[in-house]
Each structure stands twice: as C-alpha cells, then as structure tokens.
Design a protein around this motif. Structure first.
Motif, PDB file in Angstrom:
ATOM      1  N   GLN A  29       0.801  -1.353   0.009  1.00 59.94           N
ATOM      2  CA  GLN A  29       0.085   0.151  -0.131  1.00 59.94           C
ATOM      3  C   GLN A  29       0.759   1.196   0.043  1.00 59.94           C
ATOM      4  O   GLN A  29       1.893   1.433   0.563  1.00 59.94           O
ATOM      5  N   ALA A  30       0.346   2.317  -0.576  1.00 62.07           N
ATOM      6  CA  ALA A  30       1.277   3.748  -0.419  1.00 62.07           C
ATOM      7  C   ALA A  30       1.555   4.001   0.834  1.00 62.07           C
ATOM      8  O   ALA A  30       0.487   4.093   1.499  1.00 62.07           O
ATOM      9  N   GLY A  31       2.465   4.520   1.235  1.00 68.46           N
ATOM     10  CA  GLY A  31       2.852   4.764   2.462  1.00 68.46           C
ATOM     11  C   GLY A  31       3.287   3.961   3.385  1.00 68.46           C
ATOM     12  O   GLY A  31       3.946   4.201   4.317  1.00 68.46           O
ATOM     13  N   ASP A  32       3.348   2.555   3.129  1.00 70.80           N
ATOM     14  CA  ASP A  32       3.833   1.404   3.881  1.00 70.80           C
ATOM     15  C   ASP A  32       5.527   1.396   3.582  1.00 70.80           C
ATOM     16  O   ASP A  32       5.781   1.862   2.733  1.00 70.80           O
ATOM     17  N   THR A  33       6.056   1.134   4.657  1.00 73.06           N
ATOM     18  CA  THR A  33       7.703   1.136   4.710  1.00 73.06           C
ATOM     19  C   THR A  33       8.043  -0.485   4.575  1.00 73.06           C
ATOM     20  O   THR A  33       7.517  -1.060   5.110  1.00 73.06           O
ATOM     21  N   PRO A  34       8.901  -0.401   3.383  1.00 73.75           N
ATOM     22  CA  PRO A  34       9.364  -1.633   3.188  1.00 73.75           C
ATOM     23  C   PRO A  34      10.581  -2.286   3.925  1.00 73.75           C
ATOM     24  O   PRO A  34      11.118  -1.248   4.400  1.00 73.75           O
ATOM     25  N   SER A  35      10.651  -3.413   3.743  1.00 79.63           N
ATOM     26  CA  SER A  35      12.043  -3.926   4.501  1.00 79.63           C
ATOM     27  C   SER A  35      13.063  -4.048   3.379  1.00 79.63           C
ATOM     28  O   SER A  35      12.779  -4.334   2.336  1.00 79.63           O
ATOM     29  N   VAL A  36      13.978  -3.603   3.794  1.00 83.08           N
ATOM     30  CA  VAL A  36      15.246  -3.322   2.782  1.00 83.08           C
ATOM     31  C   VAL A  36      16.429  -4.371   2.968  1.00 83.08           C
ATOM     32  O   VAL A  36      16.774  -4.329   4.112  1.00 83.08           O
ATOM     33  N   LEU A  37      16.807  -5.155   1.766  1.00 78.91           N
ATOM     34  CA  LEU A  37      18.112  -5.494   1.889  1.00 78.91           C
ATOM     35  C   LEU A  37      19.199  -4.734   0.964  1.00 78.91           C
ATOM     36  O   LEU A  37      19.024  -4.673  -0.121  1.00 78.91           O
ATOM     37  N   ALA A  38      20.063  -4.065   1.794  1.00 73.57           N
ATOM     38  CA  ALA A  38      20.986  -3.237   1.085  1.00 73.57           C
ATOM     39  C   ALA A  38      22.558  -4.005   0.936  1.00 73.57           C
ATOM     40  O   ALA A  38      22.872  -4.748   1.955  1.00 73.57           O
ATOM     41  N   MET A  39      23.022  -3.695  -0.411  1.00 69.45           N
ATOM     42  CA  MET A  39      24.380  -4.623  -0.703  1.00 69.45           C
ATOM     43  C   MET A  39      25.151  -3.578  -1.322  1.00 69.45           C
ATOM     44  O   MET A  39      24.619  -2.777  -2.191  1.00 69.45           O
ATOM     45  N   SER A  40      26.331  -3.738  -1.206  1.00 71.68           N
ATOM     46  CA  SER A  40      27.447  -2.812  -1.938  1.00 71.68           C
ATOM     47  C   SER A  40      28.442  -3.650  -1.594  1.00 71.68           C
ATOM     48  O   SER A  40      29.075  -4.219  -0.841  1.00 71.68           O
ATOM     49  N   TRP A  41      29.580  -3.521  -2.883  1.00 75.08           N
ATOM     50  CA  TRP A  41      30.745  -4.130  -3.111  1.00 75.08           C
ATOM     51  C   TRP A  41      31.774  -3.133  -3.032  1.00 75.08           C
ATOM     52  O   TRP A  41      33.015  -3.329  -3.320  1.00 75.08           O
ATOM     53  N   GLY A  42      31.570  -1.638  -2.512  1.00 72.78           N
ATOM     54  CA  GLY A  42      32.551  -0.850  -2.273  1.00 72.78           C
ATOM     55  C   GLY A  42      33.323  -0.411  -3.938  1.00 72.78           C
ATOM     56  O   GLY A  42      32.524   0.119  -4.490  1.00 72.78           O
ATOM     57  N   GLN A  43      34.609  -0.815  -3.904  1.00 73.70           N
ATOM     58  CA  GLN A  43      35.041  -0.066  -5.006  1.00 73.70           C
ATOM     59  C   GLN A  43      35.164  -1.199  -6.169  1.00 73.70           C
ATOM     60  O   GLN A  43      35.669  -1.000  -7.001  1.00 73.70           O
ATOM     61  N   GLY A  44      34.610  -2.502  -5.677  1.00 71.71           N
ATOM     62  CA  GLY A  44      34.674  -3.628  -6.631  1.00 71.71           C
ATOM     63  C   GLY A  44      35.915  -4.324  -6.988  1.00 71.71           C
ATOM     64  O   GLY A  44      36.045  -4.892  -7.948  1.00 71.71           O
TER      65      GLY A  44
END
Length: 1565
Positions: A737-752
């Motif tokens: 629904q609009a306005g609901d907050t999602p659960s998030v999985l964030a990923m990063s490899w930095g400089q790779g």
C-alpha cells in the motif's frame, strides 16, 4: 548539620559531624565523645540511634538538584573521616597514660612535677570545630575562646614573644587559670560520659571548687615549676640559638585559617565552569537556549537564522501589532512576486478583480504569523480558508490567493518589514534627539521611507544636514554629574568634509543665488508639474560670485572657484537626498546593464573551456535578465580571483531621461542671456550630482541587489531539488500500500576490487531496525550463494538496494538478479547426450534497484554512524544509509542536521552562497514535508533515528523537541491522547496549537473504539482523532460530521465517548458513500454566516481524514535514471561523455572485428575494426596491443539500466583524433557578447605568440629606429614634440614594422607597415613599404615625410580651426548644450580629438535643445579628411560635407524623432540613421555614389567578395571510401549539411549519423 553522603566506606556507620546532634545523651557537646573502650574494629563502635541512621540514609538519596553538589560533598565527607580517624588514634593513646587524678595524687605525695598532655586544649578545640561554621577570620585559639561556655572572664594563652614569660603576676595567674580550665574541662567531659552523672548544678559547683584548690596549690608551689632554675641570662642564650619563636609564623598562618576555610560552603559548580563554550553551544545549554525552551513562541520564530545552524542566535525583533497590519500588508503585497504583480495588479491581469481579496489574505497571513505566532504549515493546513477566495454567494469560484511558497515569502517579507519598523523607530528617535523641525523631512522624506536603504539614506541625510545639532545634543551632562576638571588633551584630527567647510563659509550664501533650494528641486522631480519656480539673480553667475569675494587679497578666491564650491554644495545635497537616491535605484532596477571585461591575467587564464568563458566578454546585459540565474555569482567569483572586472552602468537613453527630469526641475524657462548662463551652471550641478553621487551609490546598491537575487535564486533551486527528493513516499512494490515502509536488503561491493573488497549485506525491517548484517566474499562460491539465498528466505525483503563506488557495482547487480531469477536451462542435450534435467532453483520476486547515495556517502563516515553502529564496517554503514533512504528519504535528509548544506543540489557556485541563507531554504522544505507526513510522537521518544523528524514539527525545534522528549520519558514514555500535552504540561499553549495537528498518536487495534468512560474525566482514553491531521480545535466539527453521516442523534451517543461516532464512521464499510452525501459547502456557508468562521477547506480535510487517517499525500518514490546511476558510479556525466569528445582509453581485449577498451573512469568501450585506422586494416591484432593506451573519439553512448549495461563506442582513426574536440568542449558564450573586444584580444594574443616565436632583434640603420615595444615608444615620445616619430619592430611578424608618432600629449598613433621584399636577415627594410593597403613608399624617409608628417599637418590644421575644442568629448558635449540652451534657435557643432582612436577626430553636434548630442567620426589621411567615407581636402570642405550630410538626413528622417546617440566606430553607422560603409544613406545615396551603376557580374550585396576557401581536396569532392557513412551522396539525395568550420568533413558526416557507425544499432559489441 550533616550533608548528603556520596558513597559509604567500609561498614562503619558515619559519625555525625556535629556532636550536638550526634547523640541524645549529650547536653553541652563540649569536646569529642569518648567511649569506654574504643578500638579499630568497627563492630565495637557504639550504635547510632534510629534518627541518626535515617538522616544518614537520606544522604544517599541524591536528587537531580543535588547532583552538581555531590562532588563537593564527597570531598567534605572524606576530610571529616580523616579527622575522625586521627581523633580515635589520640583517644586510644590517652587511654594508655595515667589519668589526671592519678597525676595530681602523685604530685601531692612526691612533690615532683609530672608532664601533662598539652594536646587536650587541641582536643577541646577540635570538639568545638565540628560545630556550626564560625566567622572565617578566627584562628584556632580564637575558636577556643569563642566556644567556651564557662568562665567568660578568663583569657586563654596566646602566641607571644618568649620574653613575655617575665610579665607580672597577673599574667601568670591568667595562664594558670587557662591550664586549669583545660584540665577541668577534660575531667568534666569524662564524668559526663559516665552513667548516673551528677546534675548540672553539682558539676558546676565541683568545677569551681577544683579550680580554687588548684590556684592555691600552684601559688604555694611557685609559678610555673617547669621553668624553675632558668634565669634571664640563660634565656638570652636560648634566644640567640633558637630565636624568638616567630621565625616560622608564616607556616602556621595557613594552618590557623584552614579549619574555618574548610567549613565555608563551596561555591556551586556550573557546567559553564567545566565545559568549553563550543561544547555548551553544541549541546544547546546556553542561556539563550534556556530562554528559547521556556518561551511560549515557536522556536524558529525566536531565531534570527535557521534552527539547523550551529551558530543560531536569538532574534531581537519585536512582534507586530494590529496597528501595523494594514501598512505591513500593503508593503508585503507589492513585493510578493512578479507573477502576482502581473495577475493581480495589472488592469488586464487574470485575477485583477481579486486584488482586494489578495490584500485581505496577506493581512490574515501576517496576523497568523506575527501576532498569533502560527507557523506556515499550521496556516497552510488549518487556516487555508483565510488565504483562499471564499464567497458564500459564489461557491463555484475557487482561487488560491496564496500558495505555500507565497506563504513563506510573506513570512520572509514580514520579517523584513518588522526590521524596517524598528529601523524607522531608530530614525525617528534620531530626528527627535536632533531637536529640529524640518517640514521637508516630516512631509516628504519620512512617508517615503519604505526600505532599509531608504532608512540609511535618511539617516545619512539628517547627519549631513544637522551635524552640529548632533554634536551639541550628544555632549550632554546630567544635573547630578560631578564637575570634572578640564584635562588638557592632545587635539585629534577631525574629519570635516569639504561640504561642511563650504556650508560654514560665505559660499553657502552664494549657493542660494541659484534661485531654488535642493529640496525644492527634489519636489519638482517627484511632482508631475513643477511646484517651485526658479528665482534667479539679475546678473550672470560670475558677476554674482564677485560679490562674495573676500576683501582681503590674501584670502580672496576667484569667482570661478567660489562658483565651483557653490555647485558642490547643491550637488552634495542633491546627491545625498533620500528621494533622489530612491529614484535612481528604481531607474537602475529597470534599465541597468552589466558588462564584464577580462583582466590581463584573465585574458590568458580564461580559455574557451573554462566555465568563466561564458561571461568573459559580457556586454551590456540587462539586469532584469540576470535575476533568474546564478551567473552573477560566478562573475563575482571570477572578480575575486582577479580574472575579470565588472561594470554596472545605465544605457545612454535611461541616463539622458533621468538627466532631463533633473534639468526640467532645476532650470529656468526664461530665454534671457543671464538665465541661460545660470542654466549652464545648473547643468553642471546636475552632471556633478549624477556622476559623483547618484551613479556610484546606485551602482553599489545594484551590485548588492543582484548578488542577493542570485543567491535567492540558487537557494530556491536547491530547495526545489531537495523537495523532489524528500516529498516522496517510501519505496513500495505493487503488492504494498502507498505509504507502507518496506523491509530492505542493501548490498554494496565498495570499489569492486575482487582482491580487497567484500560484499556487505545489511537487512533493515519495516521499522528501520537493523536485523542482520554479513559479509560475502563473492556470489559465485556455493557457500556464499547459499548464505545469501538463506537470508532471502528467512527475511523476505521487499526490495534489494544496490550501491557502490565504481562501475563494478553493475556486475554485482547483474549477479544478484541472476540469483533471484535464474535463467531457464538450455533445452539442448548435455555433453553425454542426455537431456538436461529441469531446474529446481527457487525464484524470488524481489525488485533490485539503485537509489541516490549522496546521503549514504556522508553517513558512512559520520559520527552519527559510529554512535549507532560502531560494530559495522564503513561499507556496511554505507549500506545502512542506502536502506534507510529507500525507507524514508525525508528521515535521511532530516538526520543530516546542518550537514544538509554540504550536499550540492544545483551545479554552480555552491561555496558562494551564505550557509545561513541556504540552510533556511532547505529547512523550510523539511518543515513542509514533515508536517505533511506527521510524526508519531510515541515512536519519536523511543527511536533516536526517527526522533530527527521531531524538530521540524510546526512550533517545535531542536531545543523544544529535546525537552519534550525528556518530559514524555519522565511520565512513562508513552502518550495516550493529545490532551496529555496540556494536562501534563508537556507543551505550552501556542506550541500545542501549532504542533497538535501534526503529532500523531497511533492507536492500537484494540483501542479503535473508545471505551465508555465519559464520566471519568481524568482518565487518559485513546481518541481516534488523535491519529488524524484534524486539529483538536476542529474535533467537534469532525464528530458532528460523523454523527450526521451516520444519521445519529445526540441521545444515541450520549453515554459514549465523544469520539465514539468517529470510530464508527472510520470502520463503516460505506463510509465513503455516507460522507459524500453530506453537503459540505452548505455547512461551510452556515458556519460563516453564524460565526464568521471560514472552514470549507477544513471540512474537506476532515472528510479525507475520516476516510483514511494520515493518508499518503506524497508522490511515488523517485528512482534515479541511467545517467544518474552512471554519475554515481563513475563520476561521468553527459558533459564529459558528449559525442565528439576525445578520451584516453586502455586496450583490454583485441578481437578480429573489434577492440574492447576501458576509460579512466572504468567504463568499458568498443572500437570496431573500421574505426581503428584511416585505411582498412587487415588485422586488428597488428594495429593495437593489449594494455596499450590510445586516444579515441566518442561516437555513441549506450546505457541500459535494466540490463546494467553502460558503455561507449569510439573511433581511434588518426584523422578523427587529429581534429581535436575543442569545438565540443568549448563553453557557449552568453548572447550578450562583446565581439569586437573578443576579436581584438584574440589578435593581441596571437601577436604575443608570434613575438615569442620570433624573438630576433631587428637592426635597421635609421636615426628614428629603436628596438622598442609600444609602451616604450610612447614613453620615449612623451617628452618629444607633436609629429615626432619612432620606428620599431612589429609584433605581427618579420615582414612588418611599426611606426609610432605623437598626435598630442598622451596621444600616440601606431601605424602598421607591411614590408615587401624584406631581407631575411632582418638587417634592412623591404623594397616597398605599404600602409593601409593603399599607400606605398620606397623607403622610411619617404614614409615619414609623405605619410606621417602629412597627417600631422592635417591634424594641426584641424586643431587650429575655431570649431575645435580642446579637452574631452564630454567637455565638448557640455559646451554644445550650454550654447544651444543660451541660443535655442540655433544648432551647434564642434571637433575634438578622439582619445580612443588616435589620428581620428569626433565631430559632435546638437541640432536643437530637445535633442541629444550626436558624434560622427572624422578620419585623417595624408591627403584628406574623411567624414565616414566622404573625403574633404581641407577643414572648410569638411564642414561643408558635414552640413550637406546632416541636411540630407534631417530632410529624409524628419519623422524619426530627435533621438540619437554616440556613433560606434565599428561599421561607422549612426543607429537608425547612418548607413554602413559602402551603403546608401536612407532616402539618398552618398555624393560619391549618385548615379553609380551596380556591377552585374560582381557579388550580391552582402556576399563576401573573396572566394570561399578551398577544401583539403583542392576543391574536388572528397573521394569515396568503402566504409559506411563516407559514400558521396547520390543523385536525388539531399546534400549533407555543412560541417563546422575547421572540422574534417568526413568526421562531421560520421558524427551526424544517427546510429550504426557501420553496424546495426542493436548489434552486440
């Protein structure tokens, strides 16, 4: 009395400090209490009574108010414990010696003398020291005297000189009494401790008896038996050895005072005494912060700057009153915006009929803001009906009079008006202190003071006019001042202006002879018709000035000098007049122009690729076109770097119009010769007023005004970008629904970097809490894959966010997408010939996205990240920032605090913007959006990250939000309804009214229907309206609306909670239908007619909230586009990757048909085989090698965000690279461009370069030849005669020489001479010398005689003519104006030297009184004068040519008006009158061209006379090539467009192709 104890030591109960309160068995409390058996064991100590134990226990309970005194109390307690321990040691030692009775018995029986303990007096003193503090000045022995309750007539021993032992008998008796008193007290103290002690009278009787007996015994034994046998001589020897006993008194002084010093109360410690001021300000603990917290005014309204600023200060402006509102509304409404002026104020405006409604709306807004002190979000949400058009008889017409931006503008202008009011009061105060009555100030100046600049001008005017009054007024003395003796002081230099000196002299009377006063002139200027006429003398100015010449010849001044000073007086008064300054500011605001010229350093430093090149030669750009851009800030930056100079000026037309206004207001209409001479003097006054006073002040003001406007524009643009980032809902999938907050999985490899960097994975749940984080080496190993997939199965995130710092991040994104949705198996058979088994891998329908990471980059290295997640790595903190941004961009930006200004929102001069102004603009965006969303107050108390939103709630701020959280935490940490804000004293009245509608109290599911507790008024009952945007003052409206929608009566809900009906309508399935049936417009009309309340918008808000409380009103989450992602990962943008740019690349792989390369930023590219070389290559492997660095031209950029594909296509053909990319990287210059100056400087630069290449010194055998440059030649000729010549080398090359001759003082002409047949060695001159392409000479002497000297004679002839006027062109203009003013029926003309073009003259003429002076150029050649292109052999012929030409123009252009101006020399054309060289004068051909037949074979008019340059192929079409894009266009095809100048046509054709470059558009690389 006992003080609170910091902490207990050992197990012994604390001994009371005061023996008077220590035990209930003591009556007098003299001495220390001594028990019968005292030991070190604490278990053997006597027990304290219950009262004492209770008092000790209370000491351990420390209130908040006592925390600051705890340290001092602990130190005091330790000191007392040390004293008690020493006392116990002495008491144990006393028990081991004989008692006093035994010693007396021994003395009586044996006659011997036994030593007694001398410390008992000290014990007595220590016992008394524990009592209440005494005066700090008393010493130890004084304490004994003052504390004794008995024998007040006895004196105790004091420290005396050792010789005093031989004093009289009375002194000895006193000492004996003192010793007796010591012993008596000690024995009495022991007896009092024994059980069954005698009463007070018996003890007193026994004490007296013992004292009497002791005196008698001592008298019988002789005084001081211990000194028996020591005579006076012995004492002399003792004195010589040991001194008099006072040698170390200095060491005892501190000890004497120590007990009393310790007993003094220590000063209270404050945090200002401990912490640094910067730390106190950072924690908001200053006195100003305390005032802000306590004052019942919104915090942002109490501050002079943004609340985000680290140096926010209190605003000292006073609030407006109801009496100020009308004036304030009129002042504000005219300054709102140009759009409002266009739509409402103009007669043809779209909303002109609503002008009065607009003024009324502004009045309401000012009342809400500055009297009732409501912030903008409150007005916009709850009082919007008062700033919108509302007519009960015309409900269909809906006009939004003020937008949200307009409201903020009203607030800003209101603050300025409030400051203006205070400045006006200061001006009035100054005027009253001066003590004069000036009708001009009161009637004309003061009513027109409507700006800060006007106040400053009026103050300066008053100071100038009444300086002496001010001096007398400030040198005041009060009646009770003491008469001070005059002290001779050295006289300091005083700053007295020339105006003051002239005003005090006789010249002031001469100035009155001009016939009109300065303020009368100003009145004539602002009036439509002149109000004051000129009353001039009957004699001319010189004769009138002679009357004021001093009779003393030594002091006499010439009449001309007196006139000059008189003109200066009037010009100064006019130039300082506030009304005239305001008028010139208006003229500058409408007509001023800005020009820029580079300095000598800027000419070389600002290249075509520099951003400053855009305005390097800016020329006459109107200021009105610089208001909606930040260009002027860049100009100021370049000026601060000494690269350009900025000039602001008025165009000639606007300046002449203003001069004419002053002229008409100042001059006389009489035609007499005397009047005309006086008018000439008045004209000089006008010129001096404008040039020396008004123009400099207006230029300075315009510069600051433009700077402020440019800053405001940049701040508005930055705020607009920020609003687009934060005014969005959290990211949501189609299932959410609009306005609901999602659960998030964030990923990063930095400089790779695979060798160094790991993949950080962070998971945040819907509440923003960190639930899991891990590190993965890669996503290819099975263990890592399983771990990653296991996280997805367990956590089921709504979205996966990818971020990083290099292009390698795209590889991570691709791999994650492959794991989420594995590719289908290949249907072909396996290697063993068996079919491939079906896959069983699980798929996840989870979107993978990029988000803007600028906030995450700031967060990863911030102090806030270290405090929140100290265990996480830097890259993991970066992932937290990414996840939080996906959940709430608003919260992320709000958490930045003052660092929000570190983000660059708009390209440009970010560092030039004042940080306070930028913070204010950004803070207002956060305030708007935060109040639009609302803040859950209970969550804000417990969640420190979410708490960052609380300061932006309407009415609150950092300080008030801080104290609000503390108060809520103090009452349990949770609020049930909004009433608790007032009932529990959490918010003051105004703050509650501002904030209540934006502070949410989320109701649990079991409290949706309020319980029946109407009778219990004190109970805190949940109210469903507390979770809506409805303000508490409108709760009754909401309940009424719900009751009407449900068609209930008051009796139906009489016993229920007032908001019970609200819960019913919220849970009703048909609530939309039922609420739509209500006629809210009629309801609003009834309310307006009944109580004059405007509530139409409020009713619509209530309806929306009843349907969906705090419904999402923001737009959807904004994802970055492909260019945004590319810029985040590589730093490249559309400017750096523009097609046609040349970049350096490194070869990665070489294939037969293409070469893979990599740019410095990491982006990969491809070069197809046909673009490797100009000629076809047989093998790409022989052309380039792996690892080789080559240059390539960008011919295409291919971006695909869905496929995570970012690349470029290049060409490395030498022919393409050779052309360069200057034309693509060149900065586009402004439309207002000084082409002439640009070309001139380019030519000068080219000359310098040629001169640097050719530095060989020429040697020409001629007496006038010198190796000079232009400046040296002019310096050499400075002391020579007119017509003298210098021959010198030329910077144009070896085949040029330069001839410089002196035209006049400080005026020199440089002639370029082209040599034909020049000697290659440079030792001589060419065989022919050519000047201007038409004059040829055989040698230098002929050139000097027949060219230079001939021109010099022509110049001398014209300068000797009667029409020639020495001086500048402006002097000639003034002469012509004066002459025509004196002779209105005549016209006038004259000649003057052109100082800007040596060797030329200006012919200036004035046709009539109402026309302007025009200038025509006269060129001098050896044979004739040239007026434009008309030759004249002599000066009379030149005058005739002028008259003929002017007559023709006046006849043919008589209807064009009298406008004219100075003729520019480029093209030698008078605007709208004079044709360009070689063209006909409008209506008539020139004399030389009459009857001339045009050449039918010549070029068309306007066509270039020279043939176009040949192509590189000698004029032949380019040869065909076998490659795509290079074929010659066939017949029937449109011709290719012309390539840019200087560009290879083949390369131009290649770049103009839309796609392919020899390959299909979608072909793989």
């Amino acid at each position: 009395m006992s003080s609170p104890v910091g902490e207990p030591t050992h197990n012994e109960p604390p001994v009371p400090d005061d023996p008077m309160q220590g035990s209930g068995q003591e009556d007098e409390g003299e001495g220390d209490s001594v028990g019968p058996a005292i030991s070190d064991d604490s278990s053997e100590e006597p027990e304290e009574d219950e009262e004492e134990e209770r008092r000790i226990r209370e000491g351990f309970i420390v209130d908040e108010d006592d925390e600051e005194e705890e340290g001092a109390d602990e130190e005091e307690e330790r000191r007392r414990r040390r004293k008690r321990r020493k006392r116990r040691h002495r008491e144990r030692a006393e028990e081991e010696v004989l008692e006093e009775d035994d010693l007396e018995l021994l003395e009586e029986n044996t006659g011997a003398s036994f030593s007694r303990r001398k410390h008992r007096l000290t014990r007595l003193r220590r016992g008394r020291d524990s009592e209440s503090p005494q005066a700090p000045s008393s010493s130890k022995r004084h304490a004994v005297v003052e504390s004794s309750d008995e024998e007040d007539d006895l004196d105790l021993p004091k420290v005396q000189d050792i010789h005093n032992i031989w004093d009289d008998e009375r002194r000895r008796e006193d000492d004996e009494d003192a010793d007796m008193d010591d012993m008596d007290n000690f024995i009495e103290y022991e007896e009092e401790e024994e059980p069954g002690a005698m009463d007070e009278e018996a003890r007193e009787e026994r004490r007296r008896e013992r004292k009497r007996l002791e005196k008698e015994r001592r008298r019988a034994m002789g005084s001081r038996p211990e000194l028996t046998g020591i005579d006076a001589s012995a004492w002399e020897e003792i004195y010589e050895v040991f001194g008099d006993g006072h040698d170390f008194d200095w060491a005892l002084e501190g000890d004497d005072e120590l007990p009393n010093d310790e007993e003094q109360a220590k000063p209270d410690m404050r945090y200002q005494d401990v912490f640094e001021p910067s730390e106190i300000r950072a924690r908001m603990l200053t006195e100003d912060d305390d005032l802000i917290r306590a004052h019942d005014t919104p915090e942002r309204m109490q501050l002079a700057t943004s609340s985000l600023s680290r140096s926010a200060t209190l605003s000292l402006n006073q609030s407006l009153t109801e009496n100020d509102l009308d004036d304030a509304a009129q002042w504000v409404v005219t300054r709102l915006s140009s759009r409002k002026e266009r739509d409402f104020f103009r007669q043809d405006g779209q909303f002109h009929r609503f002008l009065m409604d607009l003024v009324q709306a502004v009045t309401h807004a000012l009342r809400f803001l500055f009297i009732q002190e409501f912030e903008v979000p409150y007005i916009w949400t709850h009082k919007r009906d008062y700033i919108s058009y509302f007519n009960p008889t015309d409900l269909r017409t809906r006009v939004e009079l003020l937008t949200l931006d307009d409201l903020w503008r009203v607030y800003t202008l209101g603050q300025k008006y409030r400051s203006l009011v205070e400045r006006r009061k200061a001006l009035d105060s100054l005027y009253s202190r001066i003590g004069v009555s000036d009708p001009y100030f009161e009637e004309v100046i003061r009513p027109r003071v409507d700006s800060v600049e006007a106040v400053a001008d009026a103050t300066e005017w008053l100071t100038m006019k009444y300086r002496e009054n001010q001096k007398r007024q400030f040198e005041m003395h009060f009646h009770d001042d003491e008469e001070q003796q005059e002290v001779k002081k050295s006289k300091l230099p005083s700053r007295v202006s020339a105006y003051e000196l002239a005003k005090k002299s006789i010249v002031a009377n001469l100035a009155e002879g001009f016939g009109i006063k300065s303020h009368e002139i100003v009145k004539n200027v602002i009036a439509h018709t002149p109000e004051h006429l000129v009353d001039e003398p009957e004699v001319n100015p010189i004769a009138y000035a002679e009357q004021f010449v001093d009779s003393d010849p030594s002091k006499a001044l010439a009449p001309e000098e007196l006139l000059r000073r008189a003109r200066m007086i009037i010009a100064t008064e006019l130039g300082k007049d506030p009304i005239l300054r305001e008028e010139i500011r208006k003229v500058f605001k409408l007509h001023a122009q800005v020009s820029v010229l580079p300095t000598e350093r800027g000419v070389n430093k600002i290249t075509e690729h520099d951003p400053y090149f855009n305005f390097k030669y800016l020329h006459n750009k109107p200021v009105t076109e610089m208001l909606e851009t930040s260009q002027f800030l860049s100009i100021l930056t370049a000026e601060s770097e000494h690269l350009v100079t900025v000039s602001i000026h008025l165009p000639a037309e606007a300046k002449s119009a203003f001069e004419r206004r002053l002229h008409d207001a100042f001059t006389s209409d009489n035609y007499s010769e005397t009047s005309q001479t006086w008018n000439a003097e008045r004209l000089r006054v006008i010129q001096e007023t404008i040039d020396q006073h008004l123009l400099p002040a207006a230029v300075k003001w315009t510069r600051e005004w433009l700077r402020e406007e440019a800053e405001d524009f940049y701040c508005r643009a930055s705020a607009q970008v920020l609003r687009s980032r934060v005014d969005v809902a959290p990211y949501h999938t189609p299932e959410m629904q609009a306005g609901d907050t999602p659960s998030v999985l964030a990923m990063s490899w930095g400089q790779g970097n695979p060798q160094k960097d790991v993949i950080a994975v962070v998971f945040l749940d819907e509440a923003g809490r960190l639930r899991e984080h891990t590190k993965l080496d890669n996503l290819y190993d099975q263990d890592n894959k399983d771990e990653f997939l296991d996280i997805l199965r367990r956590r089921r995130p709504d979205v996966i966010v990818i971020g990083g710092f290099s292009i390698a991040t795209t590889s991570l994104s691709k791999r994650v997408k492959e794991l989420l949705n594995p590719p289908p198996p290949d249907p072909s058979v396996s290697a063993w010939g068996e079919p491939t088994p079906p896959t069983t891998e699980e798929t996840f329908n989870i979107p993978v996205i990029y988000v803007y990471d600028e906030i995450a980059r700031l967060y990863q290295n911030s102090k806030r990240a270290d405090e929140e997640f100290s265990a996480l790595s830097t890259i993991a903190k970066y992932c937290v920032g990414l996840a939080r941004y996906a959940q709430s961009p608003l919260n992320e930006y709000a958490a930045l605090g003052a660092d929000i200004a570190a983000v660059s929102y708009v390209e440009g001069v970010h560092h030039q913007i004042p940080i306070e102004k930028l913070l204010t603009a950004l803070e207002r965006v956060l305030v708007d959006v935060t109040n639009k969303v609302g803040v859950d107050i209970n969550r804000a108390v417990t969640d420190s990250y979410y708490q960052c939103l609380l300061p932006f709630v309407c009415g609150l701020g950092p300080r008030k939000a801080q104290v609000l959280v503390k108060k809520i935490a103090g009452i349990g940490g949770t609020l049930t309804n909004r009433e608790q804000f007032i009932k529990n004293g959490l918010l003051t009245t105004k703050i509650f009214l501002n904030a209540a509608g934006f502070l949410r109290i989320v109701q649990s599911t079991d409290s949706v229907k309020p319980s029946k507790s109407r009778r219990d008024e004190d109970a805190d009952i949940p109210d469903p309206l507390d979770n809506t945007r409805i303000h508490p003052e409108d709760y009754e409206l909401a309940r009424k609306m719900a009751t009407d929608a449900l068609e209930l009566d008051e009796e139906d809900v009489h016993d229920e909670h007032p908001s019970y009906v609200v819960s019913l309508i919220m849970n009703d399935e048909d609530n939309v239908k039922k609420l739509d049936e209500l006629n809210l417009d009629d309801f609003a009309v009834n309310m307006y007619e009944t109580s004059q309340d405007k509530k139409r918008h409020t009713l619509n808000v209530i309806r929306a909230e009843l349907l969906k409380p705090f419904g999402e009103m923001r737009k959807n989450f904004e994802l970055p586009n492909d260019w945004d992602v590319l810029t985040m990962l590589t730093g490249e943008n559309q400017s750096t990757l523009r097609i046609g740019n040349i970049v350096s690349v490194i070869v990665l792989r070489v294939n037969d048909s293409f070469v893979m390369v990599r740019l410095d930023s990491g982006i990969e590219g491809v070069i197809n085989a046909q673009y490797l070389a100009d000629e076809p290559v047989s093998s790409t492997r022989n052309t380039v090698k792996k690892g080789q660095s080559i240059q390539g031209v960008i011919i295409d950029v291919k971006l695909s965000l869905d496929d995570d594909s970012f690349g470029v296509e290049l060409s490395s053909r030498p022919g393409d690279v050779r052309q360069g990319d200057a034309q693509y990287r060149r900065v586009k210059h402004d439309d207002y461009w000084n082409v002439t100056q640009f070309e001139r400087d380019m030519e000068l630069q080219a000359r310098k370069k040629r001169a640097e290449v050719d530095k060989a010194r020429r040697v020409i055998k001629h007496p006038n030849f010198h190796n000079f440059n232009a400046a040296q030649a002019e310096a050499f000729l400075d002391k020579q005669q007119r017509g003298d010549v210098v021959i010198r080398p030329s910077s144009k090359g070896a085949n040029h020489i330069a001839v410089t001759w002196k035209v006049d003082d400080k005026l020199y002409q440089h002639i370029d001479v082209v040599e034909s047949g020049v000697d290659a060695t440079g030792q001589g001159v060419g065989s022919r010398l050519i000047v201007d392409g038409s004059h040829q000479y055989s040698d230098l002497d002929e050139l000097i005689v027949n060219h230079v000297q001939a021109m010099a004679r022509k110049v001398e002839e014209l300068m000797a003519h009667e029409k020639f006027k020495a001086g500048s062109e402006e002097d000639l203009h003034l002469f012509l104006k004066n002459f025509v003013a004196a002779n209105p029926a005549k016209s006038a003309y004259g000649f003057t030297l052109n100082r800007k073009r040596p060797g030329h003259f200006n012919l200036c003429f004035l046709a009539s009184k109402n026309s302007t002076v025009q200038s025509w150029p006269v060129r001098v050649t050896p044979e004739a004068y040239y007026l434009f292109e008309t030759p004249a052999a002599g000066v009379p012929e030149l005058c005739d040519a002028f008259k003929v030409r002017h007559l023709h123009e006046s006849q043919n252009l008589s209807g064009a008006g009298g406008r004219g101006g100075k003729t520019p020399y480029v093209g030698a054309r008078t605007p709208a009158r004079t044709p360009a060289p070689g063209h006909a004068t409008p209506g008539h051909m020139s004399v030389r061209q009459i009857g001339r037949t045009p050449n039918p074979y010549g070029p068309r008019p306007g066509a270039p006379s020279a043939p176009p340059p040949a192509t590189q192929f000698g004029g032949m079409p380019p040869p065909q090539t076998p490659y795509a894009g290079y074929q010659t266009p066939g017949y029937g095809q449109p011709p290719p467009p012309n390539p840019p100048s200087g560009m290879n046509p083949q390369r131009a054709a290649m770049i103009q192709q839309s796609s392919g470059w020899g390959a299909p558009p979608n072909a793989p690389w």
